[in-house]
Scaffold this motif. Sequence first.
Motif, mmCIF file in Angstrom:
data_model
loop_
_atom_site.group_PDB
_atom_site.id
_atom_site.type_symbol
_atom_site.label_atom_id
_atom_site.label_comp_id
_atom_site.label_asym_id
_atom_site.label_seq_id
_atom_site.Cartn_x
_atom_site.Cartn_y
_atom_site.Cartn_z
ATOM 1 N N ASP A 143 9.523 -4.009 4.050
ATOM 2 C CA ASP A 143 8.460 -3.883 3.050
ATOM 3 C C ASP A 143 7.604 -2.648 3.321
ATOM 4 O OD1 ASP A 143 9.428 -6.216 1.945
ATOM 5 O OD2 ASP A 143 7.803 -7.475 2.734
ATOM 6 N N SER A 144 7.334 -2.376 4.586
ATOM 7 C CA SER A 144 6.549 -1.185 4.943
ATOM 8 C C SER A 144 7.276 0.080 4.509
ATOM 9 C CB SER A 144 6.299 -1.146 6.458
ATOM 10 O OG SER A 144 5.482 -2.222 6.852
ATOM 11 N N SER A 145 8.587 0.140 4.762
ATOM 12 C CA SER A 145 9.348 1.335 4.374
ATOM 13 C C SER A 145 9.407 1.482 2.853
ATOM 14 C CB SER A 145 10.757 1.306 4.978
ATOM 15 O OG SER A 145 11.541 0.312 4.382
ATOM 16 N N TYR A 150 7.478 4.395 -2.131
ATOM 17 C CA TYR A 150 6.827 4.472 -3.434
ATOM 18 C C TYR A 150 5.423 5.072 -3.363
ATOM 19 C CZ TYR A 150 10.714 1.603 -4.959
ATOM 20 O OH TYR A 150 11.975 1.142 -5.226
ATOM 21 N N GLY A 151 4.965 5.376 -2.141
ATOM 22 C CA GLY A 151 3.655 5.993 -1.971
ATOM 23 C C GLY A 151 2.500 5.069 -2.304
ATOM 24 N N ILE A 152 2.672 3.785 -2.006
ATOM 25 C CA ILE A 152 1.637 2.799 -2.319
ATOM 26 C C ILE A 152 1.348 1.955 -1.078
ATOM 27 C CG2 ILE A 152 2.167 2.680 -4.788
ATOM 28 C CD1 ILE A 152 3.909 0.221 -4.249
ATOM 29 N N THR A 153 0.284 1.168 -1.146
ATOM 30 C CA THR A 153 -0.029 0.268 -0.039
ATOM 31 C C THR A 153 0.931 -0.918 -0.069
ATOM 32 O OG1 THR A 153 -1.560 -1.096 -1.324
ATOM 33 C CG2 THR A 153 -2.490 0.868 -0.214
ATOM 34 N N LYS A 154 0.990 -1.638 1.034
ATOM 35 C CA LYS A 154 1.834 -2.838 1.049
ATOM 36 C C LYS A 154 1.304 -3.880 0.070
ATOM 37 C CE LYS A 154 3.098 -4.524 5.051
ATOM 38 N NZ LYS A 154 3.258 -4.804 6.483
ATOM 39 N N SER A 155 -0.003 -3.968 -0.064
ATOM 40 C CA SER A 155 -0.575 -4.925 -1.027
ATOM 41 C C SER A 155 -0.110 -4.610 -2.445
ATOM 42 C CB SER A 155 -2.103 -4.894 -0.976
ATOM 43 O OG SER A 155 -2.559 -5.352 0.260
ATOM 44 N N GLN A 159 2.336 -6.801 -4.982
ATOM 45 C CA GLN A 159 1.967 -7.128 -6.363
ATOM 46 C C GLN A 159 3.062 -6.687 -7.330
ATOM 47 O OE1 GLN A 159 -1.850 -5.269 -6.913
ATOM 48 N NE2 GLN A 159 -2.919 -6.785 -5.648
ATOM 49 N N ARG A 160 3.576 -5.482 -7.120
ATOM 50 C CA ARG A 160 4.637 -4.988 -8.002
ATOM 51 C C ARG A 160 5.918 -5.811 -7.837
ATOM 52 N NH1 ARG A 160 4.255 1.663 -7.731
ATOM 53 N NH2 ARG A 160 2.070 1.807 -8.364
ATOM 54 N N ARG A 161 6.242 -6.161 -6.599
ATOM 55 C CA ARG A 161 7.465 -6.949 -6.379
ATOM 56 C C ARG A 161 7.337 -8.324 -7.030
ATOM 57 N NH1 ARG A 161 9.476 -7.797 -0.362
ATOM 58 N NH2 ARG A 161 7.879 -9.395 -0.388
ATOM 59 N N GLN A 162 6.155 -8.932 -6.943
ATOM 60 C CA GLN A 162 5.946 -10.228 -7.581
ATOM 61 C C GLN A 162 6.104 -10.101 -9.099
ATOM 62 O OE1 GLN A 162 2.011 -11.879 -7.043
ATOM 63 N NE2 GLN A 162 2.719 -13.940 -7.513
ATOM 64 N N VAL A 181 17.487 -2.170 -12.821
ATOM 65 C CA VAL A 181 16.732 -1.060 -13.406
ATOM 66 C C VAL A 181 15.306 -1.503 -13.701
ATOM 67 C CG1 VAL A 181 16.527 0.437 -15.448
ATOM 68 C CG2 VAL A 181 18.747 0.152 -14.323
ATOM 69 N N CYS A 182 15.156 -2.681 -14.279
ATOM 70 C CA CYS A 182 13.839 -3.239 -14.565
ATOM 71 C C CYS A 182 13.015 -3.340 -13.282
ATOM 72 C CB CYS A 182 13.992 -4.619 -15.217
ATOM 73 S SG CYS A 182 12.461 -5.559 -15.399
ATOM 74 N N PHE A 183 13.636 -3.898 -12.252
ATOM 75 C CA PHE A 183 12.972 -4.086 -10.960
ATOM 76 C C PHE A 183 12.495 -2.745 -10.406
ATOM 77 C CE2 PHE A 183 12.354 -5.803 -6.734
ATOM 78 C CZ PHE A 183 12.152 -7.161 -6.951
ATOM 79 N N GLU A 184 13.376 -1.758 -10.438
ATOM 80 C CA GLU A 184 13.055 -0.434 -9.897
ATOM 81 C C GLU A 184 11.931 0.236 -10.682
ATOM 82 O OE1 GLU A 184 13.051 2.786 -7.398
ATOM 83 O OE2 GLU A 184 14.038 0.859 -7.095
ATOM 84 N N LEU A 185 11.954 0.125 -11.996
ATOM 85 C CA LEU A 185 10.891 0.716 -12.812
ATOM 86 C C LEU A 185 9.526 0.116 -12.488
ATOM 87 C CD1 LEU A 185 12.671 1.042 -16.284
ATOM 88 C CD2 LEU A 185 11.968 2.913 -14.749
ATOM 89 N N ILE A 186 9.501 -1.175 -12.276
ATOM 90 C CA ILE A 186 8.227 -1.826 -11.936
ATOM 91 C C ILE A 186 7.767 -1.379 -10.549
ATOM 92 C CG2 ILE A 186 7.151 -4.046 -11.383
ATOM 93 C CD1 ILE A 186 8.785 -5.228 -13.725
ATOM 94 N N LEU A 187 8.683 -1.305 -9.596
ATOM 95 C CA LEU A 187 8.306 -0.848 -8.253
ATOM 96 C C LEU A 187 7.787 0.595 -8.285
ATOM 97 C CD1 LEU A 187 11.064 -2.385 -5.947
ATOM 98 C CD2 LEU A 187 8.706 -3.149 -6.257
#
Length: 191
Positions: A143-145, A150-155, A159-162, A181-187
């Motif tokens: 998750d850290s990697s 994505y250049g974002i915090t783990k929090s 949120q994006r993964r949920q 593709v949907c998953f990746e776009l949201i991340l």
Amino acid sequence: LQGNLLGIDYEKIPLLADTVLRGDYRSTNVFGNNGICASACVISFVGGVARLGLGKGRIGLHRPYTTAFSSTTTEAQYKYDLINTKLTQYLKLMNITPRLLEAMNAIPPESMKWLSLDSLSDERTLYDLNILGVDPVWQDGFDSSQAKKYGITKSEYYQRRQKARALCNSAQFPNLNEANVCFELILQGKF
């Protein structure tokens, strides 16, 4: 590690799983209508960083034992304590709850407690005992990697993964490629 593995010598399991499975961050799977992992296979199985069960497979638990004969009660106690000590250390190293060994020790070696992957109550038990699931330490590193990628915090990543899990499921996207593709776009924060 995949397939139908039945018991092998408990004393050799920690070396096998630590060097073969964890060294390469491998997952373990029991799948299909006839998939079985029983006896010492369970100890090897929990060595995977991601432990999956699909279909109507079964996982069988019983008390670990050594194949060597014991001449005295003192010798039997020594072997019992030794195998439990080794397995406790191994389970701790694999980030598996000690409740797994407690559950195994409750079943005599000549018996088997079968847990079915297609039973809701058994599935709950399999997750509670960490037989199925993902190593939390490995997951945190992954998750850290991903958050860094994505250049974002783990929090924010969580949120994006949920959100992605809620919106990009098989009910919404029966095609796996479209779901990915949907998953990746949201991340990426684009959807």
